[in-house]
Design a protein around this motif. Structure first.
Motif, PDB file in Angstrom:
ATOM      1  N   PRO A 138       0.842  -1.202   0.000  1.00  0.00           N
ATOM      2  CA  PRO A 138       0.000   0.000   0.000  1.00  0.00           C
ATOM      3  C   PRO A 138       0.865   1.236   0.000  1.00  0.00           C
ATOM      4  O   PRO A 138       2.024   1.198   0.437  1.00  0.00           O
ATOM      5  CB  PRO A 138      -0.799  -0.124   1.298  1.00  0.00           C
ATOM      6  CG  PRO A 138       0.033  -0.992   2.182  1.00  0.00           C
ATOM      7  CD  PRO A 138       0.752  -1.948   1.270  1.00  0.00           C
ATOM      8  N   GLN A 139       0.316   2.355  -0.489  1.00  0.00           N
ATOM      9  CA  GLN A 139       1.111   3.573  -0.598  1.00  0.00           C
ATOM     10  C   GLN A 139       0.387   4.772  -0.010  1.00  0.00           C
ATOM     11  O   GLN A 139      -0.837   4.891  -0.125  1.00  0.00           O
ATOM     12  CB  GLN A 139       1.464   3.860  -2.064  1.00  0.00           C
ATOM     13  CG  GLN A 139       0.254   3.997  -2.979  1.00  0.00           C
ATOM     14  CD  GLN A 139       0.636   4.244  -4.420  1.00  0.00           C
ATOM     15  OE1 GLN A 139       1.198   5.282  -4.745  1.00  0.00           O
ATOM     16  NE2 GLN A 139       0.328   3.300  -5.295  1.00  0.00           N
ATOM     17  N   GLY A 140       1.164   5.646   0.629  1.00  0.00           N
ATOM     18  CA  GLY A 140       0.660   6.923   1.120  1.00  0.00           C
ATOM     19  C   GLY A 140       1.529   8.014   0.536  1.00  0.00           C
ATOM     20  O   GLY A 140       2.677   8.201   0.956  1.00  0.00           O
ATOM     21  N   VAL A 153       0.430   2.228   9.543  1.00  0.00           N
ATOM     22  CA  VAL A 153       0.968   3.584   9.475  1.00  0.00           C
ATOM     23  C   VAL A 153      -0.145   4.505   8.987  1.00  0.00           C
ATOM     24  O   VAL A 153      -0.821   4.210   7.997  1.00  0.00           O
ATOM     25  CB  VAL A 153       2.213   3.671   8.551  1.00  0.00           C
ATOM     26  CG1 VAL A 153       1.903   3.180   7.150  1.00  0.00           C
ATOM     27  CG2 VAL A 153       2.750   5.090   8.505  1.00  0.00           C
ATOM     28  N   LYS A 154      -0.355   5.571   9.725  1.00  0.00           N
ATOM     29  CA  LYS A 154      -1.376   6.549   9.358  1.00  0.00           C
ATOM     30  C   LYS A 154      -0.676   7.716   8.660  1.00  0.00           C
ATOM     31  O   LYS A 154       0.229   8.337   9.216  1.00  0.00           O
ATOM     32  CB  LYS A 154      -2.122   7.035  10.592  1.00  0.00           C
ATOM     33  CG  LYS A 154      -3.315   7.938  10.293  1.00  0.00           C
ATOM     34  CD  LYS A 154      -4.007   8.389  11.571  1.00  0.00           C
ATOM     35  CE  LYS A 154      -4.670   7.228  12.281  1.00  0.00           C
ATOM     36  NZ  LYS A 154      -5.411   7.680  13.476  1.00  0.00           N
ATOM     37  N   VAL A 166      -5.046   8.457   5.462  1.00  0.00           N
ATOM     38  CA  VAL A 166      -5.230   7.050   5.106  1.00  0.00           C
ATOM     39  C   VAL A 166      -4.483   6.190   6.115  1.00  0.00           C
ATOM     40  O   VAL A 166      -3.460   6.598   6.666  1.00  0.00           O
ATOM     41  CB  VAL A 166      -4.721   6.764   3.677  1.00  0.00           C
ATOM     42  CG1 VAL A 166      -5.566   7.506   2.654  1.00  0.00           C
ATOM     43  CG2 VAL A 166      -3.254   7.137   3.525  1.00  0.00           C
ATOM     44  N   SER A 167      -5.019   4.990   6.374  1.00  0.00           N
ATOM     45  CA  SER A 167      -4.381   4.030   7.269  1.00  0.00           C
ATOM     46  C   SER A 167      -3.917   2.851   6.438  1.00  0.00           C
ATOM     47  O   SER A 167      -4.723   2.217   5.746  1.00  0.00           O
ATOM     48  CB  SER A 167      -5.363   3.564   8.352  1.00  0.00           C
ATOM     49  OG  SER A 167      -4.737   2.649   9.234  1.00  0.00           O
ATOM     50  N   LEU A 168      -2.617   2.552   6.480  1.00  0.00           N
ATOM     51  CA  LEU A 168      -2.024   1.518   5.642  1.00  0.00           C
ATOM     52  C   LEU A 168      -1.468   0.389   6.497  1.00  0.00           C
ATOM     53  O   LEU A 168      -0.891   0.634   7.561  1.00  0.00           O
ATOM     54  CB  LEU A 168      -0.894   2.106   4.797  1.00  0.00           C
ATOM     55  CG  LEU A 168      -1.176   3.406   4.038  1.00  0.00           C
ATOM     56  CD1 LEU A 168       0.109   3.914   3.397  1.00  0.00           C
ATOM     57  CD2 LEU A 168      -2.254   3.196   2.991  1.00  0.00           C
ATOM     58  N   ASN A 169      -1.634  -0.832   6.036  1.00  0.00           N
ATOM     59  CA  ASN A 169      -1.002  -1.972   6.675  1.00  0.00           C
ATOM     60  C   ASN A 169       0.470  -2.013   6.293  1.00  0.00           C
ATOM     61  O   ASN A 169       0.836  -1.782   5.138  1.00  0.00           O
ATOM     62  CB  ASN A 169      -1.677  -3.279   6.239  1.00  0.00           C
ATOM     63  CG  ASN A 169      -3.098  -3.401   6.749  1.00  0.00           C
ATOM     64  OD1 ASN A 169      -3.418  -2.989   7.860  1.00  0.00           O
ATOM     65  ND2 ASN A 169      -3.980  -3.973   5.939  1.00  0.00           N
ATOM     66  N   VAL A 173       4.708   1.887   1.459  1.00  0.00           N
ATOM     67  CA  VAL A 173       5.554   2.905   0.840  1.00  0.00           C
ATOM     68  C   VAL A 173       4.948   4.274   1.138  1.00  0.00           C
ATOM     69  O   VAL A 173       3.753   4.483   0.930  1.00  0.00           O
ATOM     70  CB  VAL A 173       5.659   2.712  -0.687  1.00  0.00           C
ATOM     71  CG1 VAL A 173       6.461   3.855  -1.317  1.00  0.00           C
ATOM     72  CG2 VAL A 173       6.288   1.375  -1.024  1.00  0.00           C
ATOM     73  N   VAL A 174       5.772   5.194   1.632  1.00  0.00           N
ATOM     74  CA  VAL A 174       5.334   6.559   1.929  1.00  0.00           C
ATOM     75  C   VAL A 174       6.222   7.525   1.166  1.00  0.00           C
ATOM     76  O   VAL A 174       7.451   7.403   1.194  1.00  0.00           O
ATOM     77  CB  VAL A 174       5.408   6.853   3.446  1.00  0.00           C
ATOM     78  CG1 VAL A 174       5.118   8.330   3.717  1.00  0.00           C
ATOM     79  CG2 VAL A 174       4.433   5.979   4.219  1.00  0.00           C
TER      80      VAL A 174
END
Length: 249
Positions: A138-140, A153-154, A166-169, A173-174
């Motif tokens: 997942p990406q933020g 990670v929020k 967004v809340s990612l498991n 990648v940020v």
């Protein structure tokens, strides 16, 4: 928790960029180079996570020629624990960079990858998104705030209409935006210590990536100089010029 941070060597943002006389690219001769500003923000965020006790190890990685080790040493001086250089003299395009980073991710198995949202040389804003897709993470993107909570990670993102959270498991990648933090300066003692930290060098072939270019640059030109502005005496005159001269209304 292991954090992987990608950094890139670019022309220092204070330097006026010059185009080669034959218009084949940007002139890099005798030009001051530095770490991409968005990458500095990514390194700073990783170091802050370590200072909070969230991250236990920070690995900095870059893709570029041997002189790119200078930027890796800067990352080590700022707080990274070790570094990896994918050494190549070729002009690496976004997809190839993402593939090489994916190979490093497969080897290192980080819990979090942090990288700048874009580099100030090509300005593509592609590599982070491509890496997330290739790695199945997942990406933020465009992060202005990052908060790790357990296995998630929020990420607060900057969008046209304001902010999105967004809340990612993990692993994820940020990509970092300007307002995420204010990068620190490396102290002289840490610069000296960075010279003794481990720096591994690999090649694209070691990672199994073909970096043959898929895009061809036909011509590079400087932008047209901006025309000087004028003052108007009234709103009516402004509207008249916009309508009859600029023809934008």
């Amino acid at each position: 928790m292991k954090v992987l941070v990608a950094v890139k060597r670019v022309i220092d943002y204070n330097v006026k960029v010059r185009v080669k006389p034959d218009n084949t690219g940007v002139d890099l001769s005798n030009v001051k180079m530095a770490m991409n500003p968005f990458c500095e923000i990514a390194v700073e965020e990783a170091v802050r996570l370590k200072e909070k006790g969230v991250a236990t190890e920070i690995v900095a990685v870059t893709i570029g020629s041997k002189v790119s080790q200078e930027q890796l040493r800067t990352a080590l001086a700022l707080g990274a624990d070790r570094a990896i250089q994918v050494e190549t003299d070729e002009d690496v395009q976004s997809l190839d960079a993402a593939k090489m980073l994916k190979a490093v991710v497969d080897k290192e198995q980080p819990n979090l990858v942090i990288m700048g949202k874009q580099s100030i040389d090509t300005d593509n804003n592609q590599t982070g998104q491509m890496l997330a897709q290739l790695a199945g993470m997942p990406q933020g993107t465009f992060a202005s705030e990052v908060d790790v909570e357990g296995e998630k990670v929020k990420v607060t993102r900057e969008i046209d209409g304001g902010l999105m959270t967004v809340s990612l498991n993990l692993p994820a990648v940020v990509t970092t935006d300007l307002r995420l933090n204010e990068p620190r300066y490396a102290s002289l003692p840490n610069i000296m210590k960075a010279k003794k930290k481990p720096l591994e060098t690999v090649s694209p072939a070691d990672l199994g990536v073909d970096i043959a270019p898929r895009l061809k640059t036909l011509k590079v030109e400087e932008p047209q100089p901006r025309q000087p502005g004028i003052k108007v005496e009234s709103v009516e005159e402004l509207v008249d010029k916009l309508k009859n001269e600029a023809k934008v209304i």
